[in-house]
Enzyme design. Structure first.
Site, PDB file in Angstrom:
ATOM      1  N   CYS A   1      -3.978   2.059  -2.348  1.00  0.00           N
ATOM      2  CA  CYS A   1      -3.076   0.810  -2.545  1.00  0.00           C
ATOM      3  C   CYS A   1      -4.136  -0.358  -3.188  1.00  0.00           C
ATOM      4  CB  CYS A   1      -2.706   0.238  -1.301  1.00  0.00           C
ATOM      5  SG  CYS A   1      -3.996   0.743   0.149  1.00  0.00           S
TER       6      CYS A   1
ATOM      7  N   HIS B   1       2.911  -2.171   5.837  1.00  0.00           N
ATOM      8  CA  HIS B   1       2.669  -2.722   4.458  1.00  0.00           C
ATOM      9  C   HIS B   1       4.038  -2.446   3.541  1.00  0.00           C
ATOM     10  CE1 HIS B   1       1.209  -4.755   1.143  1.00  0.00           C
ATOM     11  NE2 HIS B   1       0.215  -4.102   0.972  1.00  0.00           N
TER      12      HIS B   1
ATOM     13  N   ASP C   1      -6.821   5.072   1.656  1.00  0.00           N
ATOM     14  CA  ASP C   1      -7.028   3.665   1.866  1.00  0.00           C
ATOM     15  C   ASP C   1      -7.895   3.416   2.511  1.00  0.00           C
ATOM     16  OD1 ASP C   1      -6.419   0.843   2.238  1.00  0.00           O
ATOM     17  OD2 ASP C   1      -5.081   1.189   3.696  1.00  0.00           O
TER      18      ASP C   1
ATOM     19  N   ARG D   1       1.989 -12.570   5.466  1.00  0.00           N
ATOM     20  CA  ARG D   1       0.637 -11.696   5.362  1.00  0.00           C
ATOM     21  C   ARG D   1       0.020 -12.257   6.669  1.00  0.00           C
ATOM     22  NH1 ARG D   1      -3.527  -8.828   1.231  1.00  0.00           N
ATOM     23  NH2 ARG D   1      -1.547  -7.490   1.209  1.00  0.00           N
TER      24      ARG D   1
ATOM     25  N   ARG E   1       3.655  -2.940  -8.020  1.00  0.00           N
ATOM     26  CA  ARG E   1       4.037  -3.802  -7.028  1.00  0.00           C
ATOM     27  C   ARG E   1       4.721  -5.070  -7.371  1.00  0.00           C
ATOM     28  NH1 ARG E   1       0.565  -4.665  -2.731  1.00  0.00           N
ATOM     29  NH2 ARG E   1       2.178  -5.837  -2.162  1.00  0.00           N
TER      30      ARG E   1
ATOM     31  N   GLN F   1       4.204  -2.372  -0.505  1.00  0.00           N
ATOM     32  CA  GLN F   1       3.399  -1.262  -1.170  1.00  0.00           C
ATOM     33  C   GLN F   1       3.851  -0.091  -1.049  1.00  0.00           C
ATOM     34  OE1 GLN F   1      -0.202  -1.917  -2.073  1.00  0.00           O
ATOM     35  NE2 GLN F   1       0.339  -0.074  -2.839  1.00  0.00           N
TER      36      GLN F   1
HETATM   37  N1   CP Z   1      -2.789  -3.506  -1.990  1.00  0.00           N
HETATM   38  C1   CP Z   1      -2.692  -4.795  -1.550  1.00  0.00           C
HETATM   39  O1   CP Z   1      -1.827  -5.137  -0.943  1.00  0.00           O
HETATM   40  O2   CP Z   1      -3.623  -5.420  -2.321  1.00  0.00           O
HETATM   41  P1   CP Z   1      -3.997  -7.078  -2.063  1.00  0.00           P
HETATM   42  O3   CP Z   1      -4.615  -7.005  -0.519  1.00  0.00           O
HETATM   43  O4   CP Z   1      -4.790  -7.527  -2.829  1.00  0.00           O
HETATM   44  O5   CP Z   1      -2.795  -7.905  -1.704  1.00  0.00           O
HETATM   45  N1  NVA Z   2      -5.052  -1.148   5.274  1.00  0.00           N
HETATM   46  C1  NVA Z   2      -5.684  -1.961   4.308  1.00  0.00           C
HETATM   47  C2  NVA Z   2      -4.613  -2.383   3.453  1.00  0.00           C
HETATM   48  C3  NVA Z   2      -5.132  -3.367   2.363  1.00  0.00           C
HETATM   49  C4  NVA Z   2      -4.035  -3.940   0.954  1.00  0.00           C
HETATM   50  C5  NVA Z   2      -5.699  -3.444   5.104  1.00  0.00           C
HETATM   51  O1  NVA Z   2      -4.629  -3.674   6.140  1.00  0.00           O
HETATM   52  O2  NVA Z   2      -6.568  -4.185   5.032  1.00  0.00           O
END
Ligand code: CP
Ligand code: NVA
Length: 308
Positions: free
Chosen positions: A267, A133, A227, A106, A295, A136
């Protein structure tokens, strides 16, 4: 139980790394994992996690998925490893390839994720970047499939920022034949680079539509998705975005314009009162916690496919 099969690509850096049949295979396999409590032994297989941003669901669901497959996970916290002190990605990737069997990353720039993949001899998974993502999106379409069974002719409307989550939903939707509408304020549309790639995937079908008014986008929708307005790394933009996104809160008035039986997805994490109202979040159309559970099942299917 479906037999393991080779996916189109060894890495999962983008939803574009899967073919339509790969996506269907992963969703079916995830359903098997969810319903049958399958015993798979990937003993001695190790998943490395590198998270430059916060995470609850992705981190924990990957750990549990790996443990259910009989493997183990190492959480390589960038603050306590040499990653945070600036060791080059190309060195980290080559070293981790000697210890681990797969890594999930990430990070901010998609280019950094691609750099990991370039130098790794093991599969690399996108656990969220600023661009996409994709894990997701797999969980989201599994949740939608559980509800509607047949994905053909479904319409998903994403109300909010044209962000990483929206990008992966559009790509994965095109692979599955789902129409994805994005309703966002002017100036917050998804990047043309992704829209153009998605249009190519759609092969002439109009599966992507962009709107600047949610009231135009929502009629006919089976799924409403939202989101956060400001993603991780955009904290300094949030004051401006909160103003520009007025009118884009997914509330009961907007939900009432969707089809009967429409479901609500998010999400997570969610900011009630901003992108979603509390009553919609907690209401009986919400499938948000089923979505979060999924997930784990889709990532179990993904890890099994990449490691078998
Ligand atoms: N939806 C999601 O990716 O959540 P986290 O940021 O908690 O991993
Ligand atoms: N769009 C959000 C998703 C978090 C799971 C971010 O990137 O922070």
């Amino acid at each position: 139980m479906l037999k393991p099969r080779k996916l189109l690509n060894n890495n999962f850096l983008s939803s574009l790394d899967l073919s339509p049949s790969d996506v269907n295979y992963i969703l079916n396999l995830a359903t098997d994992f969810k319903s049958k409590n399958l015993e798979i032994q990937l003993k001695n297989k190790v998943l490395g996690l590198i998270f430059d941003k916060s995470s609850t669901r992705t981190r924990v669901s990957f750990q549990v998925a790996m443990s259910r497959l009989g493997g183990t996970t190492i959480d390589l916290n960038p603050n306590t490893s040499q990653i945070g002190r600036g060791e080059p990605i190309k060195d980290t990737a080559r070293v981790l390839s000697k210890y681990c069997d797969v890594i999930a990353v990430r990070t901010f720039n998609q280019a950094d994720l691609e750099e990991y993949a370039k130098w790794s001899s093991i599969p690399v998974i996108n656990a969220l970047t600023d661009l996409e993502h994709p894990c997701q999106a797999l969980a989201d379409y599994l949740t939608i499939k559980e509800e509607f069974i047949d994905l053909n002719n479904l319409i998903l409307t994403f109300v909010g920022d044209g962000n990483n989550v929206a990008n992966s939903l559009m790509i994965c939707g095109a692979l599955l034949g789902v129409e994805v509408r994005i309703a966002c304020p002017k100036g917050y549309e998804p990047t043309p680079m992704v829209i153009n790639k998605v249009k190519k995937l759609c092969k002439g079908k109009e599966l992507i539509k962009i709107f600047n008014d949610p009231y135009d986008a929502i009629p006919g929708s089976n799924v409403l998705y939202t989101d956060v307005w400001s993603s991780m790394g955009e904290e300094n933009k949030s004051e401006k975005k909160d103003k520009n996104f007025i009118g884009f809160t997914l509330d009961s008035n907007l939900v009432s314009k969707a089809n009967d039986g429409a479901i609500i997805l998010h999400c997570l994490p969610a900011y009630r009162g901003k992108e979603i109202s509390n009553d919609v979040f907690e209401g009986n159309q919400s499938r948000i916690f089923e979505q979060a559970e999924n997930r784990m099942h889709v990532q179990q299917a993904l890890l099994y496919s990449l490691l078998s």
